[in-house]
Design an enzyme around this catalytic site. Structure first.
Site, PDB file in Angstrom:
ATOM      1  N   GLY A 229       1.092  -1.400   0.266  1.00 10.14           N
ATOM      2  CA  GLY A 229      -0.425  -0.209  -0.434  1.00 10.14           C
ATOM      3  C   GLY A 229       0.903   1.339   0.057  1.00 10.14           C
ATOM      4  O   GLY A 229       1.778   0.735   0.319  1.00 10.14           O
ATOM      5  N   ASP A 230       0.160   2.707   0.139  1.00  3.73           N
ATOM      6  CA  ASP A 230       0.768   3.777   0.050  1.00  3.73           C
ATOM      7  C   ASP A 230       0.343   4.587   0.989  1.00  3.73           C
ATOM      8  O   ASP A 230      -0.821   4.601   1.036  1.00  3.73           O
ATOM      9  CB  ASP A 230       0.631   4.286  -1.785  1.00  3.73           C
ATOM     10  N   HIS A 249      10.198  12.205   9.983  1.00  3.25           N
ATOM     11  CA  HIS A 249      10.928  13.158  10.088  1.00  3.25           C
ATOM     12  C   HIS A 249      11.014  13.603   8.541  1.00  3.25           C
ATOM     13  O   HIS A 249      11.848  14.976   8.071  1.00  3.25           O
ATOM     14  CB  HIS A 249      12.207  13.164  10.409  1.00  3.25           C
TER      15      HIS A 249
END
Length: 338
Positions: A229-230, A249
């Site tokens: 998935g993204d 970050h």
């Protein structure tokens, strides 16, 4: 008569040590590139034999090897060299505790762009060749480059993963998912340290073969699986515990908040989110987190590192009720409970 005050001697030694610190760093980076520590893991070698096996010029070899002795990475006795305990544990490519992937990336990618720090400070713009990338998709399009990056993430994460496996209260949970899992170091070490856990790694589909190969090398394929998935486009997988390491970050504050909100939605009530990074100390006085944040300036469009207090504040704003910060060596984890 009043005793004369003793003069306070001020020297530039500390300044010079910092200014020329790149010399020691590059010596280590080159040693890893040459495979020095992996070679010495086979057994101690005299200087000439070692230089020949590494292809070192006679002019360079003695000073190079002795510089590594001076920095504590090698031992030398009667002209015979061997690895230090730390080098043997973490810099031998044949050991599962190898962290050299991140050192290899530091050598080929980070070292050159840090030479452009002044430009980054003046412009606020990244200096990496990867700067235009908005996601990792372009980097992962090159299979060799992707493997190098995923290995670097293992080197960066493996000791922290072991600490999280040992110190987080896993007895109260059964399942986990590592978001942006890379090669799979975190899922593997969480499972190795807690036999009752089953878990997953979540990443782009192209990462799956590398992940499976790594997991299978530890014999954990029945307990650790891959979910593709993204995290920009898809909901995050549901699990008792979600882990985000070296993820937040990379992005600006708006994206950080979006990812935290997605994690909150994916967790069941009572579930936990673990965020770990090389965080900036709350007083902003120690180097690791601050230098890592400068690295994000050089590598990303909007990324920055942050303090534990920053992260707990963002988690509470997202909806997490209980939060805490725990130091894990140079890195820290922030835990939020839904």
């Amino acid at each position: 008569m009043l005793a004369a005050r003793s003069a306070v001697t001020v020297t530039p030694d500390g300044i010079m040590q910092t200014a020329l610190g790149f010399m020691a760093a590059k010596t280590l980076l080159s040693a890893v590139e040459l495979g020095l520590f992996t070679e010495l893991a086979k057994g101690p070698r005299d200087g000439n034999t070692l230089a020949e096996s590494l292809g070192l010029h006679s002019r360079a070899s003695r000073d190079f090897l002795d510089a590594l002795v001076a920095t504590g990475l090698l031992h030398r006795e009667d002209g015979v060299y061997s690895n230090s305990t730390e080098a043997d544990a973490f810099l031998d490519k044949n050991k599962p505790t190898y962290i050299g992937g991140i050192i290899e990336m530091a050598n080929t990618r980070l070292y050159p762009i840090w030479g452009k720090l002044t430009d980054g400070l003046r412009t606020g713009q990244p200096q990496s060749e990867n700067a235009p990338e908005k996601t990792f998709a372009d980097m992962y399009a090159d299979a060799e480059r992707m493997r190098h990056f995923l290995s670097a993430m293992t080197g960066l994460s493996v000791t922290t993963a072991q600490a999280i496996a040992a110190r987080f209260p896993w007895n109260g949970y059964r399942t986990f998912c590592d978001i942006g899992c890379a090669q799979g170091a975190v899922p593997v070490h969480l499972a190795l340290g807690n036999s009752h856990l089953t878990g997953a790694g979540f990443d782009l589909p192209v990462v799956e073969p590398v992940f499976r190969e790594y997991v299978q090398s530890f014999g954990l394929q029945d307990r650790v699986h891959f979910t593709d998935g993204d995290f920009f486009k898809d909901p995050l997988p549901s699990a008792d515990v979600l882990v985000m390491g070296h993820i937040l970050h990379d992005w600006d504050l708006e994206t950080k908040m979006m990812l935290l909100e997605k994690a909150w939605k994916a967790l069941p009530k009572g579930g936990s989110l673990i965020v770990y990074e090389m965080m900036i100390d709350d007083e902003r006085r120690t180097p690791p987190g601050l230098l890592m944040s400068l690295n994000m300036l050089l590598e990303t469009q909007g990324g920055f590192d942050y303090t534990g207090a920053d992260c707990t504040g963002w988690m509470k704003k997202t909806g997490f009720r209980d939060t805490r910060v725990e130091q894990l060596g140079q890195e820290s984890m922030v835990v939020g409970v839904k």
